[in-house]
Design a protein around this motif. Structure first.
Motif, PDB file in Angstrom:
ATOM      1  N   ALA A   1     -30.514  33.239  49.583  1.00  0.00           N
ATOM      2  CA  ALA A   1     -30.664  32.563  48.289  1.00  0.00           C
ATOM      3  C   ALA A   1     -31.596  33.347  47.373  1.00  0.00           C
ATOM      4  O   ALA A   1     -31.315  33.521  46.174  1.00  0.00           O
ATOM      5  CB  ALA A   1     -31.195  31.148  48.501  1.00  0.00           C
TER       6      ALA A   1
ATOM      7  N   ASN B   1     -29.978  36.810  46.233  1.00  0.00           N
ATOM      8  CA  ASN B   1     -28.780  36.736  45.400  1.00  0.00           C
ATOM      9  C   ASN B   1     -28.925  35.821  44.187  1.00  0.00           C
ATOM     10  O   ASN B   1     -28.194  35.989  43.202  1.00  0.00           O
ATOM     11  CB  ASN B   1     -27.590  36.265  46.241  1.00  0.00           C
ATOM     12  CG  ASN B   1     -27.141  37.313  47.251  1.00  0.00           C
ATOM     13  OD1 ASN B   1     -26.336  38.200  46.934  1.00  0.00           O
ATOM     14  ND2 ASN B   1     -27.662  37.210  48.473  1.00  0.00           N
ATOM     15  N   TYR B   2     -29.856  34.849  44.257  1.00  0.00           N
ATOM     16  CA  TYR B   2     -29.951  33.872  43.166  1.00  0.00           C
ATOM     17  C   TYR B   2     -31.393  33.642  42.701  1.00  0.00           C
ATOM     18  O   TYR B   2     -31.626  32.778  41.850  1.00  0.00           O
ATOM     19  CB  TYR B   2     -29.348  32.522  43.614  1.00  0.00           C
ATOM     20  CG  TYR B   2     -27.950  32.643  44.159  1.00  0.00           C
ATOM     21  CD1 TYR B   2     -26.841  32.721  43.305  1.00  0.00           C
ATOM     22  CD2 TYR B   2     -27.718  32.683  45.531  1.00  0.00           C
ATOM     23  CE1 TYR B   2     -25.555  32.830  43.804  1.00  0.00           C
ATOM     24  CE2 TYR B   2     -26.430  32.797  46.045  1.00  0.00           C
ATOM     25  CZ  TYR B   2     -25.356  32.875  45.176  1.00  0.00           C
ATOM     26  OH  TYR B   2     -24.083  32.988  45.688  1.00  0.00           O
TER      27      TYR B   2
ATOM     28  N   PRO C   1     -29.234  28.225  44.000  1.00  0.00           N
ATOM     29  CA  PRO C   1     -28.101  28.444  43.083  1.00  0.00           C
ATOM     30  C   PRO C   1     -27.818  27.206  42.239  1.00  0.00           C
ATOM     31  O   PRO C   1     -28.107  26.074  42.628  1.00  0.00           O
ATOM     32  CB  PRO C   1     -26.932  28.730  44.039  1.00  0.00           C
ATOM     33  CG  PRO C   1     -27.563  29.118  45.329  1.00  0.00           C
ATOM     34  CD  PRO C   1     -28.841  28.359  45.408  1.00  0.00           C
TER      35      PRO C   1
ATOM     36  N   VAL D   1     -19.459  36.364  48.105  1.00  0.00           N
ATOM     37  CA  VAL D   1     -20.219  36.705  46.898  1.00  0.00           C
ATOM     38  C   VAL D   1     -19.393  37.504  45.909  1.00  0.00           C
ATOM     39  O   VAL D   1     -19.398  37.245  44.698  1.00  0.00           O
ATOM     40  CB  VAL D   1     -21.508  37.465  47.265  1.00  0.00           C
ATOM     41  CG1 VAL D   1     -22.207  37.977  46.004  1.00  0.00           C
ATOM     42  CG2 VAL D   1     -22.432  36.568  48.055  1.00  0.00           C
TER      43      VAL D   1
ATOM     44  N   ASP E   1     -18.448  31.468  42.904  1.00  0.00           N
ATOM     45  CA  ASP E   1     -18.762  30.046  42.762  1.00  0.00           C
ATOM     46  C   ASP E   1     -18.825  29.364  44.129  1.00  0.00           C
ATOM     47  O   ASP E   1     -19.688  28.513  44.382  1.00  0.00           O
ATOM     48  CB  ASP E   1     -17.723  29.351  41.891  1.00  0.00           C
ATOM     49  CG  ASP E   1     -17.812  29.786  40.429  1.00  0.00           C
ATOM     50  OD1 ASP E   1     -18.857  30.348  40.055  1.00  0.00           O
ATOM     51  OD2 ASP E   1     -16.835  29.560  39.690  1.00  0.00           O
TER      52      ASP E   1
ATOM     53  N   ALA F   1     -22.034  30.402  45.869  1.00  0.00           N
ATOM     54  CA  ALA F   1     -23.176  29.659  45.335  1.00  0.00           C
ATOM     55  C   ALA F   1     -23.213  28.237  45.889  1.00  0.00           C
ATOM     56  O   ALA F   1     -24.285  27.691  46.194  1.00  0.00           O
ATOM     57  CB  ALA F   1     -23.110  29.641  43.811  1.00  0.00           C
TER      58      ALA F   1
ATOM     59  N   ARG G   1     -26.241  26.773  48.016  1.00  0.00           N
ATOM     60  CA  ARG G   1     -26.897  25.567  47.486  1.00  0.00           C
ATOM     61  C   ARG G   1     -27.004  24.505  48.573  1.00  0.00           C
ATOM     62  O   ARG G   1     -28.050  23.857  48.735  1.00  0.00           O
ATOM     63  CB  ARG G   1     -26.092  25.028  46.305  1.00  0.00           C
ATOM     64  CG  ARG G   1     -26.556  23.676  45.768  1.00  0.00           C
ATOM     65  CD  ARG G   1     -27.946  23.808  45.130  1.00  0.00           C
ATOM     66  NE  ARG G   1     -28.393  22.555  44.552  1.00  0.00           N
ATOM     67  CZ  ARG G   1     -28.978  21.570  45.230  1.00  0.00           C
ATOM     68  NH1 ARG G   1     -29.172  21.715  46.529  1.00  0.00           N
ATOM     69  NH2 ARG G   1     -29.378  20.471  44.625  1.00  0.00           N
TER      70      ARG G   1
END
Length: 706
Positions: A424, A427-428, A432, A487, A492, A495, A499
């Protein structure tokens, strides 16, 4: 107390059995306090106002005996250990709201208030009894100043308890063949006047109390034998200088002190009172817990009825003191007009490497030894709470400790958390932007329900397993969805998966906090959540995590083989050295260890031996005897028939492993009845570890041993 489902509108107090201030703490002691701490934290988590209190047991003969051996006053001796305990408990994340001791002013005043209330309400009477006396020292021998034979089962016993046999509480004068522990000489009995709490006044009440009592089965069932039978009055005074003075007003008992099991449980009330005085009654009022409508209650209606207009009292104790908490203590409370316990949870014992813990042989893992090994306290907390159900025995093994930590905490919980948060963050930069999926939300809601159910059932083991199971679900979820492969092509979807994983991680932090408070707090910090995880309600598990957090660190570290090998070697060396120290040199048997009993000098004839009928048998079934900590009921096939036998094997053998075991049965022994169960024969075993005797080859069942 209400008996309503937690959380209730009334305040709760959780207590643990007081540690005797006369020796170092080991893992066996710590089990009770860790369980009590975890339960307290869990009650607060679901919204129950809760105080967690305890204190050191400063009085009684164990302290007086050990202080005399060291040449110091009992107060000085006990206070040193009290201060050590107060420093040690927080190092295992056992955080009492108040930790007092029985010799302080609050407990002295409250204890005498209790006793005066008993006297005023005619629950105390004076009686002449036989007291053991050391003629050489010309002094009485209360409790552990005297040893001898239990009048009920014939085992060696201390003056106040048959600790090696039937576990009964013993009144002064009951022990047979008394011997002074001061001089080692035979003691004699002399008549003395002592004060007694008339337990028979409360027999009907106690029967109803046990019907209402919540908690472990052993705490509910074991006391039935005493409460449903002839209830003996409790001697509440002792011939000692060390203790709280008996509050005499007419000269009766003025030279006596109160029995340690009078002032010790009253420390539960005293410690709660001290906590209330420190934080203020507006925040926590001890009288709302221990009194009814803020007052002591007396009179015929109170004697016959019970009320739900008071707080929730939960005691977490070792199973060796069930009688004191489920018989003596509720009677003491009732006699003083105080509230009764809602629940008593009696834990099993802790063994070491498959054997009974023995402090005399140094076969123990000491509290400071664990801390010196450099392990985080939460690892021990997890191991000891999940090793078995609350009332079952737990075996502590360094090898098993390593296996559980590496497999369940490192490999499961730690692995899921680290891989989720690391993915997480990289990448975010945190959580996310996506909603939690329905399946994951439902799984977290299930975990919340399981947590609440475990608290309601007083099930600390299941409480700890909620986080483990949720992490296991998370590991399967992330492995099944493989976000690292999504990814690029399905961002989406990737993510969404991460999440979910971050939400699961937050939920794990919330539900694991009662058992793993230090690790949960660290995880809370990695998520960059505000405040402390200790202060959030259970429903926080479903609230969104922070949008941004930094790179995580691994929550658990692998326990290495060489570390465990060194600890095992150290333990083995200590046990061996302690055994060597116990050896005594004898002219005829210089190589014999000291704990070997001497040979019986009186010989028997061959004809006498021929009258002993020993048979080869096989255990068919084995189950615990209700209300007895050490006894198992066995069905033994001896060829001619299947015999029912009661044997003291419960703490030394896993009863589930015994069926199919070949044994030797003394078949023509007189029948006996133990705890209401008939025993027709005796299974032979060697030594303190109850090494069961058997045959080298497979002799047919029923074969006579000659």
């Amino acid at each position: 107390m209400s008996h309503d489902e937690f959380p209730t509108e009334e305040p709760a107090v959780v207590t643990c059995g007081l540690p005797y201030a006369n020796g170092d703490l080991h893992v066996g002691h710590l089990r009770t306090y860790v369980d009590g701490d975890a339960l307290s934290r869990a009650l607060r988590r679901i919204g129950q106002q809760t105080a967690f209190v305890c204190g050191s047991d400063m009085h009684g003969t164990p302290v007086a005996v050990n202080a005399a051996e060291e040449g110091v006053e009992p107060a000085e001796f006990a206070l040193d250990y009290h201060e050590t305990y107060a420093e040690t408990f927080p190092q295992f994340n056992v955080e009492f709201d108040n930790y007092g001791h029985t010799d302080d002013e609050t407990n002295t005043e409250l204890t005498q208030r209790f006793v005066r209330s008993w006297i005023d309400n005619d629950h105390v009477h004076e009686k002449e009894i036989e007291v053991a006396w050391d003629t050489e020292e010309d002094q009485p021998l209360p409790d552990r100043f005297v040893e001898g034979t239990c009048p009920y089962c014939g085992e060696h016993a201390r003056g106040d308890e048959c600790d090696e046999g039937c576990q009964r509480h013993l009144e002064p004068g009951e022990i047979e063949d008394p011997v002074s522990t001061i001089t080692g000489n035979p003691a004699e009995y002399r008549t003395r006047e002592h004060q007694f709490l008339r337990l028979s006044d409360f027999q009907a009440y106690l029967q109803g109390f046990l019907d209402r009592l919540e908690g472990t089965d052993n705490a509910q069932n074991q006391p039935r034998e005493w409460v449903d039978g002839e209830l003996q009055d409790l001697c509440i005074t002792r011939d000692m200088d060390w203790g709280i003075d008996y509050p005499s007003e007419d000269g009766d008992g003025e030279d006596l002190v109160l029995y340690v099991w009078v002032d010790a449980p009253i420390e539960y009330v005293s410690s709660t009172k001290q906590y209330s005085e420190r934080v203020g009654a507006d925040e926590y009022d001890w009288e709302d817990v221990w009194l009814v409508d803020g007052e002591e209650q007396h009179g015929p209606e109170w004697d016959d009825e019970w009320t739900d207009d008071s707080g929730e009292i939960v005691h977490v104790i070792g199973r060796d003191i069930i009688q004191h908490h489920a018989v003596f203590w509720p009677a003491m409370l009732r006699g003083a007009g105080f509230n009764e316990p809602r629940a008593i949870l009696a834990t099993g014992f802790v063994g070491i490497d498959g054997k009974a813990l023995s402090t005399s042989r140094n076969r123990a893992v000491w509290a400071d030894e664990y801390l010196d090994a450099g392990f985080h306290p939460d690892l021990f907390r997890y191991y000891i709470t999940t090793g078995a159900g609350l009332e079952s025995d737990v075996d502590f093994s360094w090898d098993r400790f390593q296996e559980r930590v590496n497999g369940e905490l490192v490999g499961n919980v730690g692995n899921f958390i680290y891989r989720s948060l690391l993915f997480a963050e990289r990448n975010y930069d945190g959580t996310p932007e996506a909603d939690v999926s329905d399946d994951v939300r439902e799984r977290i809601e299930q975990a919340v329900d399981e947590f609440e159910q475990a608290v309601g059932d007083y099930d600390v083991r299941s409480l700890a397993e909620v986080a483990i199971d949720l992490s296991n679900y998370g590991n399967e979820y992330i492995q099944r969805n493989e976000p690292w492969n999504l990814v690029g092509e399905e961002p989406d979807r990737a993510a969404q998966v991460i999440r979910d994983c971050v939400q699961l991680t937050k939920a794990v932090a919330v539900v694991m906090q009662p058992v793993l408070p230090g690790k949960a707090e660290r995880l809370w910090g990695q998520l960059e959540e505000e405040g402390s995880v200790a202060d959030v309600p259970l429903e926080t598990a479903l609230e969104a995590p922070p949008a941004a957090f930094g790179e995580p660190e691994e929550l658990f570290a692998k326990v290495e083989d060489d570390h465990i090998e060194a600890l095992n070697e150290e333990l083995e060396t200590r046990v061996a050295e302690a055994s060597e120290d116990d050896e005594e040199v004898d002219e005829d048997a210089s190589d014999a260890p000291a704990d070997l009993q001497p040979l019986v000098e009186e010989r028997i004839s061959f004809d006498d031996f021929e009258g002993v009928d020993m048979r080869v048998g096989e255990i068919v079934t084995a189950e615990p005897v209700e209300g007895a900590d050490k006894l198992l009921k066995l069905e033994v096939d001896i060829g001619h028939e299947v015999r029912q036998v009661v044997a003291g094997l419960r703490q030394l053998h896993d009863h589930e492993d015994l069926p199919g075991t070949r044994v030797i049965l003394l078949a023509n022994m007189e029948k006996a009845e133990l705890f209401g169960v008939e025993s027709d024969g005796m299974v032979l075993a060697a030594g303190e570890e109850a090494d069961l005797l058997t045959t080298h080859e497979d002799a047919p069942l029923g074969t006579r041993v000659r």
